[in-house]
Write an enzyme that holds these catalytic residues in place. Sequence first.
Site, short mmCIF file in Angstrom:
data_model
loop_
_atom_site.label_atom_id
_atom_site.label_comp_id
_atom_site.label_asym_id
_atom_site.label_seq_id
_atom_site.Cartn_x
_atom_site.Cartn_y
_atom_site.Cartn_z
N GLN A 279 40.03 45.76 52.94
CA GLN A 279 41.27 45.54 54.18
C GLN A 279 41.01 46.55 55.26
OE1 GLN A 279 44.54 44.19 54.41
NE2 GLN A 279 44.86 44.51 52.11
N TYR A 308 45.44 36.42 43.89
CA TYR A 308 44.38 37.00 44.77
C TYR A 308 43.99 38.70 45.07
CZ TYR A 308 47.26 32.66 45.83
OH TYR A 308 47.99 31.56 46.22
N ASP A 381 48.79 38.84 47.22
CA ASP A 381 48.66 38.87 48.45
C ASP A 381 47.37 38.10 49.00
OD1 ASP A 381 47.27 40.64 50.52
OD2 ASP A 381 46.66 41.89 49.18
N CYS A 408 49.60 38.82 55.79
CA CYS A 408 49.03 38.95 56.88
C CYS A 408 48.95 38.29 57.72
CB CYS A 408 47.95 39.14 56.36
SG CYS A 408 47.03 37.65 55.96
C1 LIG Z 1 44.39 39.33 51.87
S1 LIG Z 1 43.11 39.38 50.25
C2 LIG Z 1 43.94 40.21 49.62
C3 LIG Z 1 42.77 41.47 48.31
C4 LIG Z 1 43.29 42.27 47.97
N1 LIG Z 1 45.09 42.37 46.93
C5 LIG Z 1 43.09 43.80 48.92
O1 LIG Z 1 44.40 44.11 48.91
O2 LIG Z 1 42.38 43.96 48.55
C6 LIG Z 1 43.05 37.64 49.58
C7 LIG Z 1 41.91 37.40 48.45
O3 LIG Z 1 42.89 35.94 47.97
C8 LIG Z 1 41.09 35.55 47.43
N2 LIG Z 1 41.62 34.21 47.34
C9 LIG Z 1 41.61 33.77 48.52
N3 LIG Z 1 42.22 32.01 48.34
C10 LIG Z 1 42.27 32.30 46.43
C11 LIG Z 1 42.53 31.04 45.62
N4 LIG Z 1 42.71 30.10 46.03
N5 LIG Z 1 42.72 31.99 44.34
C12 LIG Z 1 42.03 32.90 44.17
N6 LIG Z 1 41.64 34.25 45.03
C13 LIG Z 1 42.05 33.72 46.47
C14 LIG Z 1 40.09 36.05 48.43
O4 LIG Z 1 38.87 35.73 48.17
C15 LIG Z 1 40.45 36.86 49.03
O5 LIG Z 1 39.84 38.28 48.12
#
Ligand SMILES: C[S@@+](CC[C@H](N)C(=O)[O-])C[C@H]1O[C@@H](n2cnc3c(N)ncnc32)[C@H](O)[C@@H]1O
Length: 471
Positions: A279, A308, A381, A408
């Site tokens: 973040q 996520y 998330d 976001c």
């Molecule tokens: C907004 S971040 C949130 C990360 C975590 N919850 C945090 O607060 O640090 C979104 C995360 O989703 C992962 N991501 C993106 N697309 C995804 C998918 N289709 N399936 C699983 N993870 C995914 C990204 O790599 C990223 O780490």
Amino acid sequence: MQKNEIRTGIVASMGCGGEGIVKDEGIVVFVPFAVTGEKVRYKVLKVTKKCAFGKLIEVLTPAEERVRPACPVFGKCGGCNLSHIRYQNQLKLKEQNVKDCFRKIAGINVEVKSTVKGDCEFRYRNKLQLPVGSVDGKTVIGFYAAGSHRIVPVSDCLINADWTKQIIEAFNEYVEKFNIKGFDEHNFTGELREIAVKDVKGNLIITVVTLSDTLRGENDLIEILSKKIKLPFSVYHNVNKNESNAIYGEKFRLLYGKKDYSADMLGVKYKVGVQSFMQVNASVCSKLYSAVREEAALTPETTVIDAYSGAGLMTALLAKSAKKTVGIEIVPEAVDCANALAFENGLSDKITNYLGKCEEIMPDIIEKERKNSSDICLILDPPRKGCDIKVIDAITKTLPEKIIYVSCMPSTLARDAGLITGTLTLNDKGEIIKTDKIPSDLRYEIVLVKPFDMFAQTKHIETLVLFRKKS
Ligand SMILES: C[S@@+](CC[C@H](N)C(=O)[O-])C[C@H]1O[C@@H](n2cnc3c(N)ncnc32)[C@H](O)[C@@H]1O
């Protein structure tokens, strides 16, 4: 209304991107940097069937909340689009934006709580991304102008941490010394493509992305950085030959310093590596995670599914109070970090981290967990595009007792909220349409909508939404 015409109008309201909306001859005109209530002169840039776009020329009667932006490249660089608005009013604008998205997109009227502020309105970012380009043969380091790949050269950035200036100075010195060519995306030539920096509690991970296979003068670069940067740092080299906008190529080569760095937040020790998601605003992040923990109100009977899950910080925070916790994440390095984090915090027996796409593996995971648990708390998330429809389908099949959605992007959040509660559905063609369900027919009640100002001075908004299953 004609293109290039200069017109005068009153700003009626603000759009999602923080632009002023002028209603002129019945046409909605989006005018960036104009504020509600202002009388403005603007130039018509584009007229479409639905709306028009204008460029602000002069503010004839400034709004009370208008302030002089501190940044010298405000309006040129595409980063901050709200710095001309007093901070308190930026927060109000964000609340209204979230409320409008829920109403317009999902047909849901929600009460939006006051936006939670961070400790600083400026210098809050711990992640810097500087594209490097070539203008008339000269290498430039800066930020993209709004909606374009034209680089606006900068010497600092007021929303980034105060080491930003030294990083830019160091790279300018390096570029000059070795006559390094910036990336020319039209001709696909040049060497240096991007500089990325992450600040893990005062330790910097610097990644130098090149189009070329080698990084000329890499030892000198490290020496220059050592002279300028007073914090511990690592340097990675990444080669990116992709024609897409992806920042990184596949391989990272550690040139200097530690592979990753450890820190702690809310009592959880964690590691961040070169590719892990982080973040961007540590103080707001800490407030957001505390709020997630509070709203989850876990009991020793609760199973948490953290979809996520990134580097697993929130997963571990929640695991402390849950029966078991499952993390799902697509980036292998983040999953490695999450596993290391679970181990370091003595939580390995409570956390299982899965590597994969939520849309592919989450439906089976949640169905399996549902067989053993009558108390599921699902954390969502996702990135800006929101949840895949397969994730939503898995939710509506298994109906977790509680869902905490951290987003976001208010528009995709509102869309997903509509699909989760049932105000929206898919028709036979796979298009999202509104249903005529009344509130008592909905699957979930929206208990809380709270924005967090993770991205002060910009239009971006982080929002926490709590859904509770109806009994
Ligand atoms: C907004 S971040 C949130 C990360 C975590 N919850 C945090 O607060 O640090 C979104 C995360 O989703 C992962 N991501 C993106 N697309 C995804 C998918 N289709 N399936 C699983 N993870 C995914 C990204 O790599 C990223 O780490």
